[in-house]
Design a protein around this motif. Structure first.
Motif, PDB file in Angstrom:
ATOM      1  N   LEU A  70      31.465  22.373  38.333  1.00 49.54           N
ATOM      2  CA  LEU A  70      31.895  21.329  39.253  1.00 49.54           C
ATOM      3  C   LEU A  70      31.621  19.918  38.734  1.00 49.54           C
ATOM      4  O   LEU A  70      32.379  18.984  39.038  1.00 49.54           O
ATOM      5  CB  LEU A  70      31.190  21.540  40.599  1.00 49.54           C
ATOM      6  CG  LEU A  70      31.689  20.727  41.803  1.00 49.54           C
ATOM      7  CD1 LEU A  70      33.161  21.005  42.068  1.00 49.54           C
ATOM      8  CD2 LEU A  70      30.841  21.065  43.038  1.00 49.54           C
ATOM      9  N   MET A  71      30.545  19.740  37.970  1.00 45.36           N
ATOM     10  CA  MET A  71      30.133  18.400  37.523  1.00 45.36           C
ATOM     11  C   MET A  71      31.261  17.602  36.851  1.00 45.36           C
ATOM     12  O   MET A  71      31.555  16.468  37.262  1.00 45.36           O
ATOM     13  CB  MET A  71      28.926  18.513  36.590  1.00 45.36           C
ATOM     14  CG  MET A  71      27.584  18.407  37.277  1.00 45.36           C
ATOM     15  SD  MET A  71      27.215  16.720  37.810  1.00 45.36           S
ATOM     16  CE  MET A  71      27.029  15.890  36.224  1.00 45.36           C
ATOM     17  N   PRO A  72      31.925  18.102  35.807  1.00 44.38           N
ATOM     18  CA  PRO A  72      32.969  17.302  35.156  1.00 44.38           C
ATOM     19  C   PRO A  72      34.190  17.049  36.038  1.00 44.38           C
ATOM     20  O   PRO A  72      34.892  16.045  35.843  1.00 44.38           O
ATOM     21  CB  PRO A  72      33.336  18.139  33.920  1.00 44.38           C
ATOM     22  CG  PRO A  72      32.881  19.520  34.225  1.00 44.38           C
ATOM     23  CD  PRO A  72      31.685  19.374  35.100  1.00 44.38           C
ATOM     24  N   LEU A  73      34.445  17.920  37.000  1.00 42.91           N
ATOM     25  CA  LEU A  73      35.608  17.741  37.873  1.00 42.91           C
ATOM     26  C   LEU A  73      35.462  16.501  38.749  1.00 42.91           C
ATOM     27  O   LEU A  73      36.464  15.876  39.134  1.00 42.91           O
ATOM     28  CB  LEU A  73      35.803  18.975  38.752  1.00 42.91           C
ATOM     29  CG  LEU A  73      36.113  20.301  38.033  1.00 42.91           C
ATOM     30  CD1 LEU A  73      36.300  21.417  39.053  1.00 42.91           C
ATOM     31  CD2 LEU A  73      37.375  20.156  37.166  1.00 42.91           C
ATOM     32  N   LEU A  74      34.215  16.128  39.065  1.00 41.91           N
ATOM     33  CA  LEU A  74      33.971  14.977  39.942  1.00 41.91           C
ATOM     34  C   LEU A  74      33.472  13.753  39.187  1.00 41.91           C
ATOM     35  O   LEU A  74      33.086  12.749  39.806  1.00 41.91           O
ATOM     36  CB  LEU A  74      32.943  15.364  41.015  1.00 41.91           C
ATOM     37  CG  LEU A  74      33.311  16.545  41.925  1.00 41.91           C
ATOM     38  CD1 LEU A  74      32.152  16.876  42.860  1.00 41.91           C
ATOM     39  CD2 LEU A  74      34.559  16.243  42.733  1.00 41.91           C
ATOM     40  N   ALA A  75      33.466  13.816  37.857  1.00 39.17           N
ATOM     41  CA  ALA A  75      32.831  12.776  37.042  1.00 39.17           C
ATOM     42  C   ALA A  75      33.385  11.380  37.317  1.00 39.17           C
ATOM     43  O   ALA A  75      32.638  10.388  37.275  1.00 39.17           O
ATOM     44  CB  ALA A  75      32.981  13.113  35.565  1.00 39.17           C
ATOM     45  N   ALA A  76      34.671  11.264  37.604  1.00 40.47           N
ATOM     46  CA  ALA A  76      35.275   9.945  37.800  1.00 40.47           C
ATOM     47  C   ALA A  76      34.780   9.251  39.063  1.00 40.47           C
ATOM     48  O   ALA A  76      34.964   8.037  39.219  1.00 40.47           O
ATOM     49  CB  ALA A  76      36.802  10.077  37.846  1.00 40.47           C
TER      50      ALA A  76
END
Length: 530
Positions: free
Chosen positions: A470-476
């Motif tokens: 999940l971390m990279p999916l919400l990075a922005a």
């Protein structure tokens, strides 16, 4: 178990409130001061009284005083003997604190030179650190008296006032930051903010002492300051404090060692370390301090009554509660550190580059999070038996390891290596404490407890896999607007918490009796303790 859960809930709940206010405090501090000259000078000035507080008040004094006061209270002399003992100790303790504080304030230039002589390489930084340290140091005497009053109430199972006192500290410091920022205006002189903060530290000590004194009086205790007199009980307390001071002193020397290495690194390193430790302190304070504070008087009663089985059960329950909460917290903090640092701290004078370094520090620190908490559960196994010497040797071994690792890693990995050394030495201390308790037959790691923790690790693995995805999916969104930061972090927390407890339920990592007890507490809350 019900008493332990109730007391831990009281302490942990109020500590959570304190940690939230502390988190807000550090968020404001990062944005207003950043990680520069004034921030480093204030961090050092704040470290000094707080380190000695942990040494004298929360360390050696508390672990020796609480069992003795508890024994007097529940012994033949009852309330009268306990009151006499408390008054005799207060009369000696107060004057000792005043003398020590005066000596330290006079010697402050030398103290700062020992800890941060590299500050002399930056014009004005050393002088500011000395001045701010003199302003904050009266906090030591004030908070040490607060710790004594908290000990009196803890021995009577009144944990709420002592757990609430740190909330007052953080509220006053938040006020200091806002006042300093207002006084600074457009001048960009960060020293104004640092001075306002330093003054707030001592003012917070006054507020905490006034609150605890009121709580003690409300509990029916009457304390009087007399001419200091070394009664036999006071002398016995002193004999117990000496080795405990040495043991706690070793741990605090370790903190000073970390400070020494951090101040030798590039400017801002000390501030980044302390801000990163705020994330580490959230679960440590809520779980570790709550368990350690609640278990000591209860364990003392079981041991002095000769109920070894109940003492074993109490420590096993505390151990299981600790791992249930710290294992997932450590994993989640390590994986989500970039998100937390970007969302909470980056902004104003705190740059994205500062946030990236801070995230790496968090990862290194939380590697030792379970050990930090478990040590607070194992130490009462010695303190409740009035054995304040054994933890000295384990703390000494951990200190030697800490220094040795720092000498190797700080030059190579900087502040991140220093944080990793702290985690490693805490783990070694934890293992040594358990080995000694096991050998003496005071606490044994049972197969049932081991199986429960193994199942907890399975649940942690399931949670970690989900967060890693999940971390990279919400990075922005971690560095976006306030709403973006809030919902993205909320999504991480919700996903992590739900997945862990769901997996823990499926694999049998949760104690059903404990859950039933917590449910009953929610259904019929106990009256609030004062």
């Amino acid at each position: 178990m019900s008493s332990l859960v109730k007391n831990v809930g009281t302490i942990g709940g109020l500590t959570l409130v304190s940690r939230i206010f502390g988190f807000v405090r550090d968020m404001l501090l990062a944005r207003v001061l950043g990680a520069g000259l004034a921030a480093d000078a204030f961090q050092l000035a704040f470290i000094l009284p707080n380190t000695f507080r942990r040494l004298f008040a929360e360390g050696a004094f508390s672990v020796a005083f609480v069992p003795m006061y508890s024994r007097a209270l529940h012994g033949e002399g009852g309330e009268g003997a306990a009151d006499r003992f408390a008054n005799d100790v207060l009369s000696v303790f107060l004057w000792a604190l005043l003398v020590f504080s005066g000596v330290m304030m006079a010697a402050m230039p030398g103290v700062v030179w020992v800890l941060a002589r590299d500050y002399q390489d930056v014009p004005g930084k050393f002088e500011l650190a000395v001045f701010l340290s003199r302003v904050t140091f009266p906090y030591l005497a004030l908070i040490s008296l607060v710790a004594m009053l908290s000990g009196l109430l803890n021995a009577r199972s009144r944990f709420a006032p002592g757990a609430f006192a740190p909330v007052l500290l953080n509220i006053v410091l938040i006020g200091g930051i806002l006042t300093g920022a207002w006084l600074r205006g457009d001048s960009h002189d960060d020293r104004i903010v640092a001075l306002a903060l330093a003054i707030s530290v001592s003012l917070a000590g006054v507020a905490q002492l006034a609150y605890l004194w009121w709580a003690v009086r409300r509990a029916g205790l009457k304390l009087h300051i007399r001419v200091p007199k070394l009664t036999p009980e006071v002398r016995r307390l002193g004999m117990l404090i000496l080795p405990a001071t040495f043991g706690a002193g070793i741990y605090q020397v370790s903190q000073f060692v970390d400070t020494f290495f951090a101040t030798s690194l590039p400017q801002g390193s000390l501030t980044l370390l302390k801000l990163a430790d705020r994330l580490n302190q959230m679960p440590l304070g809520i779980v570790g301090i709550a368990l350690g504070t609640a278990i000591l008087p209860m364990l003392s009663r079981h041991i002095h009554s000769g109920d070894a089985a109940e003492a074993q059960r109490l420590q096993s329950n505390a151990f299981e509660m600790a791992t249930l909460l710290t294992l997932p917290a450590a994993a989640a903090l390590a994986i989500c550190a970039p998100a937390f640092t970007a969302a909470f701290f980056v902004g104003g004078k705190f740059t994205a580059a500062d946030g990236a370094i801070m995230a790496n520090i968090v990862v290194a620190l939380v590697a030792g999070l379970p050990a930090y908490v478990i040590v607070k559960i194992l130490n009462p196994g010695f303190f409740a038996r009035e054995d304040t010497r054994t933890p000295v040797w384990t703390a000494l071994a951990a200190l030697i390891v800490n220094i040795a690792i720092n000498l190797y890693v700080v030059r190579r990995f900087g502040i991140v290596g220093l944080a990793g050394a702290t985690a490693a030495s805490a783990t070694i201390n934890c293992l040594l404490l358990y080995a000694i308790l096991h050998r003496r037959g005071w606490f044994r790691f049972t197969a049932k407890l081991g199986l429960r923790i193994l199942r907890q690790l399975v649940a942690v693995a399931a949670m970690s896999a989900l967060l890693w995805w999940l971390m990279p999916l919400l990075a922005a969104h971690y560095s976006g607007g306030a709403f973006e930061r809030a919902w993205s972090l909320s999504a991480l927390v919700a996903a992590g918490g739900t997945s862990f407890f769901a997996a823990a339920w499926v694999v049998g990592a949760l104690d059903k009796d404990l859950l039933a007890m917590l449910t009953r507490r929610r259904a019929r809350p106990a009256p609030a303790q004062e």
